[in-house]
Design a protein around this motif. Structure first.
Motif, PDB file in Angstrom:
ATOM      1  N   LYS A  28      -5.445  -7.283  13.809  1.00 31.96           N
ATOM      2  CA  LYS A  28      -5.012  -7.728  12.475  1.00 31.96           C
ATOM      3  C   LYS A  28      -6.001  -7.416  11.359  1.00 31.96           C
ATOM      4  O   LYS A  28      -5.656  -7.520  10.187  1.00 31.96           O
ATOM      5  CB  LYS A  28      -4.748  -9.235  12.488  1.00 31.96           C
ATOM      6  N   ASP A  29      -7.235  -7.053  11.720  1.00 34.75           N
ATOM      7  CA  ASP A  29      -8.250  -6.744  10.712  1.00 34.75           C
ATOM      8  C   ASP A  29      -8.715  -5.297  10.769  1.00 34.75           C
ATOM      9  O   ASP A  29      -9.784  -4.971  10.257  1.00 34.75           O
ATOM     10  CB  ASP A  29      -9.456  -7.673  10.886  1.00 34.75           C
ATOM     11  N   ALA A  30      -7.927  -4.430  11.379  1.00 33.74           N
ATOM     12  CA  ALA A  30      -8.304  -3.021  11.506  1.00 33.74           C
ATOM     13  C   ALA A  30      -8.506  -2.406  10.112  1.00 33.74           C
ATOM     14  O   ALA A  30      -7.696  -2.625   9.206  1.00 33.74           O
ATOM     15  CB  ALA A  30      -7.239  -2.247  12.269  1.00 33.74           C
ATOM     16  N   PRO A  31      -9.572  -1.658   9.924  1.00 37.58           N
ATOM     17  CA  PRO A  31      -9.866  -1.083   8.613  1.00 37.58           C
ATOM     18  C   PRO A  31      -8.747  -0.200   8.059  1.00 37.58           C
ATOM     19  O   PRO A  31      -8.556  -0.144   6.843  1.00 37.58           O
ATOM     20  CB  PRO A  31     -11.129  -0.248   8.868  1.00 37.58           C
ATOM     21  N   GLU A  32      -7.996   0.443   8.931  1.00 42.04           N
ATOM     22  CA  GLU A  32      -6.935   1.346   8.486  1.00 42.04           C
ATOM     23  C   GLU A  32      -5.752   0.627   7.850  1.00 42.04           C
ATOM     24  O   GLU A  32      -4.897   1.256   7.230  1.00 42.04           O
ATOM     25  CB  GLU A  32      -6.407   2.174   9.673  1.00 42.04           C
ATOM     26  N   LEU A  33      -5.696  -0.683   7.993  1.00 46.27           N
ATOM     27  CA  LEU A  33      -4.566  -1.454   7.478  1.00 46.27           C
ATOM     28  C   LEU A  33      -4.486  -1.475   5.958  1.00 46.27           C
ATOM     29  O   LEU A  33      -3.408  -1.679   5.402  1.00 46.27           O
ATOM     30  CB  LEU A  33      -4.623  -2.894   7.994  1.00 46.27           C
ATOM     31  N   TRP A  34      -5.606  -1.292   5.280  1.00 48.86           N
ATOM     32  CA  TRP A  34      -5.595  -1.462   3.836  1.00 48.86           C
ATOM     33  C   TRP A  34      -4.565  -0.552   3.157  1.00 48.86           C
ATOM     34  O   TRP A  34      -3.887  -0.966   2.224  1.00 48.86           O
ATOM     35  CB  TRP A  34      -6.991  -1.252   3.237  1.00 48.86           C
ATOM     36  N   ASP A  35      -4.422   0.678   3.642  1.00 49.58           N
ATOM     37  CA  ASP A  35      -3.551   1.644   2.973  1.00 49.58           C
ATOM     38  C   ASP A  35      -2.061   1.303   3.129  1.00 49.58           C
ATOM     39  O   ASP A  35      -1.340   1.210   2.121  1.00 49.58           O
ATOM     40  CB  ASP A  35      -3.871   3.046   3.475  1.00 49.58           C
ATOM     41  N   PRO A  36      -1.544   1.081   4.353  1.00 49.92           N
ATOM     42  CA  PRO A  36      -0.125   0.708   4.432  1.00 49.92           C
ATOM     43  C   PRO A  36       0.164  -0.671   3.847  1.00 49.92           C
ATOM     44  O   PRO A  36       1.264  -0.906   3.336  1.00 49.92           O
ATOM     45  CB  PRO A  36       0.197   0.782   5.929  1.00 49.92           C
ATOM     46  N   LEU A  37      -0.816  -1.578   3.880  1.00 50.34           N
ATOM     47  CA  LEU A  37      -0.616  -2.875   3.221  1.00 50.34           C
ATOM     48  C   LEU A  37      -0.442  -2.692   1.713  1.00 50.34           C
ATOM     49  O   LEU A  37       0.419  -3.326   1.096  1.00 50.34           O
ATOM     50  CB  LEU A  37      -1.791  -3.810   3.508  1.00 50.34           C
ATOM     51  N   ALA A  38      -1.249  -1.823   1.135  1.00 44.21           N
ATOM     52  CA  ALA A  38      -1.133  -1.543  -0.300  1.00 44.21           C
ATOM     53  C   ALA A  38       0.214  -0.886  -0.604  1.00 44.21           C
ATOM     54  O   ALA A  38       0.860  -1.203  -1.610  1.00 44.21           O
ATOM     55  CB  ALA A  38      -2.281  -0.658  -0.759  1.00 44.21           C
ATOM     56  N   ALA A  39       0.647   0.016   0.273  1.00 43.77           N
ATOM     57  CA  ALA A  39       1.945   0.668   0.081  1.00 43.77           C
ATOM     58  C   ALA A  39       3.075  -0.353   0.155  1.00 43.77           C
ATOM     59  O   ALA A  39       4.021  -0.311  -0.654  1.00 43.77           O
ATOM     60  CB  ALA A  39       2.140   1.763   1.132  1.00 43.77           C
ATOM     61  N   LEU A  40       2.979  -1.277   1.086  1.00 42.43           N
ATOM     62  CA  LEU A  40       4.006  -2.310   1.202  1.00 42.43           C
ATOM     63  C   LEU A  40       4.020  -3.197  -0.042  1.00 42.43           C
ATOM     64  O   LEU A  40       5.088  -3.550  -0.551  1.00 42.43           O
ATOM     65  CB  LEU A  40       3.784  -3.147   2.461  1.00 42.43           C
ATOM     66  N   ALA A  41       2.853  -3.522  -0.560  1.00 42.48           N
ATOM     67  CA  ALA A  41       2.785  -4.322  -1.790  1.00 42.48           C
ATOM     68  C   ALA A  41       3.434  -3.579  -2.956  1.00 42.48           C
ATOM     69  O   ALA A  41       4.198  -4.175  -3.723  1.00 42.48           O
ATOM     70  CB  ALA A  41       1.330  -4.659  -2.112  1.00 42.48           C
ATOM     71  N   ARG A  42       3.155  -2.282  -3.074  1.00 40.45           N
ATOM     72  CA  ARG A  42       3.777  -1.491  -4.150  1.00 40.45           C
ATOM     73  C   ARG A  42       5.288  -1.449  -3.993  1.00 40.45           C
ATOM     74  O   ARG A  42       6.034  -1.521  -4.982  1.00 40.45           O
ATOM     75  CB  ARG A  42       3.194  -0.086  -4.182  1.00 40.45           C
ATOM     76  N   ALA A  43       5.764  -1.315  -2.760  1.00 39.48           N
ATOM     77  CA  ALA A  43       7.206  -1.280  -2.513  1.00 39.48           C
ATOM     78  C   ALA A  43       7.856  -2.605  -2.905  1.00 39.48           C
ATOM     79  O   ALA A  43       8.919  -2.627  -3.537  1.00 39.48           O
ATOM     80  CB  ALA A  43       7.484  -0.954  -1.049  1.00 39.48           C
ATOM     81  N   LYS A  44       7.213  -3.711  -2.546  1.00 38.40           N
ATOM     82  CA  LYS A  44       7.753  -5.029  -2.888  1.00 38.40           C
ATOM     83  C   LYS A  44       7.780  -5.230  -4.401  1.00 38.40           C
ATOM     84  O   LYS A  44       8.759  -5.736  -4.951  1.00 38.40           O
ATOM     85  CB  LYS A  44       6.934  -6.142  -2.228  1.00 38.40           C
ATOM     86  N   LEU A  45       6.708  -4.807  -5.068  1.00 39.00           N
ATOM     87  CA  LEU A  45       6.670  -4.924  -6.522  1.00 39.00           C
ATOM     88  C   LEU A  45       7.742  -4.046  -7.157  1.00 39.00           C
ATOM     89  O   LEU A  45       8.459  -4.486  -8.058  1.00 39.00           O
ATOM     90  CB  LEU A  45       5.284  -4.551  -7.052  1.00 39.00           C
ATOM     91  N   GLY A  46       7.857  -2.822  -6.679  1.00 40.44           N
ATOM     92  CA  GLY A  46       8.870  -1.910  -7.221  1.00 40.44           C
ATOM     93  C   GLY A  46      10.279  -2.440  -7.051  1.00 40.44           C
ATOM     94  O   GLY A  46      11.145  -2.214  -7.899  1.00 40.44           O
ATOM     95  N   ALA A  47      10.504  -3.158  -5.961  1.00 38.06           N
ATOM     96  CA  ALA A  47      11.826  -3.731  -5.702  1.00 38.06           C
ATOM     97  C   ALA A  47      12.068  -5.016  -6.488  1.00 38.06           C
ATOM     98  O   ALA A  47      13.124  -5.626  -6.371  1.00 38.06           O
ATOM     99  CB  ALA A  47      11.990  -3.999  -4.205  1.00 38.06           C
ATOM    100  N   GLY A  48      11.077  -5.416  -7.286  1.00 35.06           N
ATOM    101  CA  GLY A  48      11.240  -6.610  -8.116  1.00 35.06           C
ATOM    102  C   GLY A  48      10.859  -7.909  -7.425  1.00 35.06           C
ATOM    103  O   GLY A  48      11.361  -8.961  -7.793  1.00 35.06           O
ATOM    104  N   HIS A  49       9.962  -7.831  -6.429  1.00 28.18           N
ATOM    105  CA  HIS A  49       9.538  -9.015  -5.690  1.00 28.18           C
ATOM    106  C   HIS A  49       8.024  -9.196  -5.761  1.00 28.18           C
ATOM    107  O   HIS A  49       7.325  -9.075  -4.748  1.00 28.18           O
ATOM    108  CB  HIS A  49       9.986  -8.906  -4.226  1.00 28.18           C
ATOM    109  N   PRO A  50       7.499  -9.503  -6.943  1.00 28.63           N
ATOM    110  CA  PRO A  50       6.046  -9.621  -7.082  1.00 28.63           C
ATOM    111  C   PRO A  50       5.438 -10.723  -6.217  1.00 28.63           C
ATOM    112  O   PRO A  50       4.315 -10.578  -5.735  1.00 28.63           O
ATOM    113  CB  PRO A  50       5.835  -9.903  -8.569  1.00 28.63           C
ATOM    114  N   ASP A  51       6.173 -11.806  -5.988  1.00 32.83           N
ATOM    115  CA  ASP A  51       5.634 -12.882  -5.141  1.00 32.83           C
ATOM    116  C   ASP A  51       5.465 -12.419  -3.698  1.00 32.83           C
ATOM    117  O   ASP A  51       4.547 -12.850  -3.007  1.00 32.83           O
ATOM    118  CB  ASP A  51       6.527 -14.120  -5.189  1.00 32.83           C
ATOM    119  N   GLU A  52       6.343 -11.540  -3.234  1.00 32.38           N
ATOM    120  CA  GLU A  52       6.216 -10.987  -1.888  1.00 32.38           C
ATOM    121  C   GLU A  52       5.104  -9.943  -1.833  1.00 32.38           C
ATOM    122  O   GLU A  52       4.482  -9.741  -0.794  1.00 32.38           O
ATOM    123  CB  GLU A  52       7.535 -10.360  -1.438  1.00 32.38           C
TER     124      GLU A  52
END
Length: 96
Positions: free
Chosen positions: A39-63
């Motif tokens: 759960k703390d693998a260093p490589e996670l930062w990039d797909p986590l950031a991508a998922l956050a951008r996708a959620k924001l783009g979809a209009g879900h800033p809280d997610e």
């Protein structure tokens, strides 16, 4: 290798504003990394950031917020360059 490919596909989907598709690829990349590196693998930062951008783009800033926060924590711990983390910091400003 699978996680890298999935993250790249998420990035491409983000560029095309295909939020759902991007989220799906990012979620699969996260699952693949967590399965092999934890759960703390260093490589996670990039797909986590991508998922956050996708959620924001979809209009879900809280997610988006928890994914962006986790991406930043992991990225800082892994000593990812400030240049790479700057977009995550900007994303956090948008979701607060």
């Amino acid at each position: 290798m699978l996680a890298v490919t999935l993250t790249a596909r998420a990035t491409l989907a983000l560029a095309e504003r295909k939020w759902g598709e991007a989220a799906g690829f990012a979620e699969r990349a996260i699952a693949a990394i967590e399965a092999t590196g934890g759960k703390d693998a260093p490589e996670l930062w990039d797909p986590l950031a991508a998922l956050a951008r996708a959620k924001l783009g979809a209009g879900h800033p809280d997610e988006a917020r928890p994914f962006a926060e986790r991406a930043l924590v992991i990225g800082e711990k892994a000593q990812i360059t400030e240049g790479d983390l700057a977009p995550v910091r900007e994303l956090l400003k948008q979701v607060k």
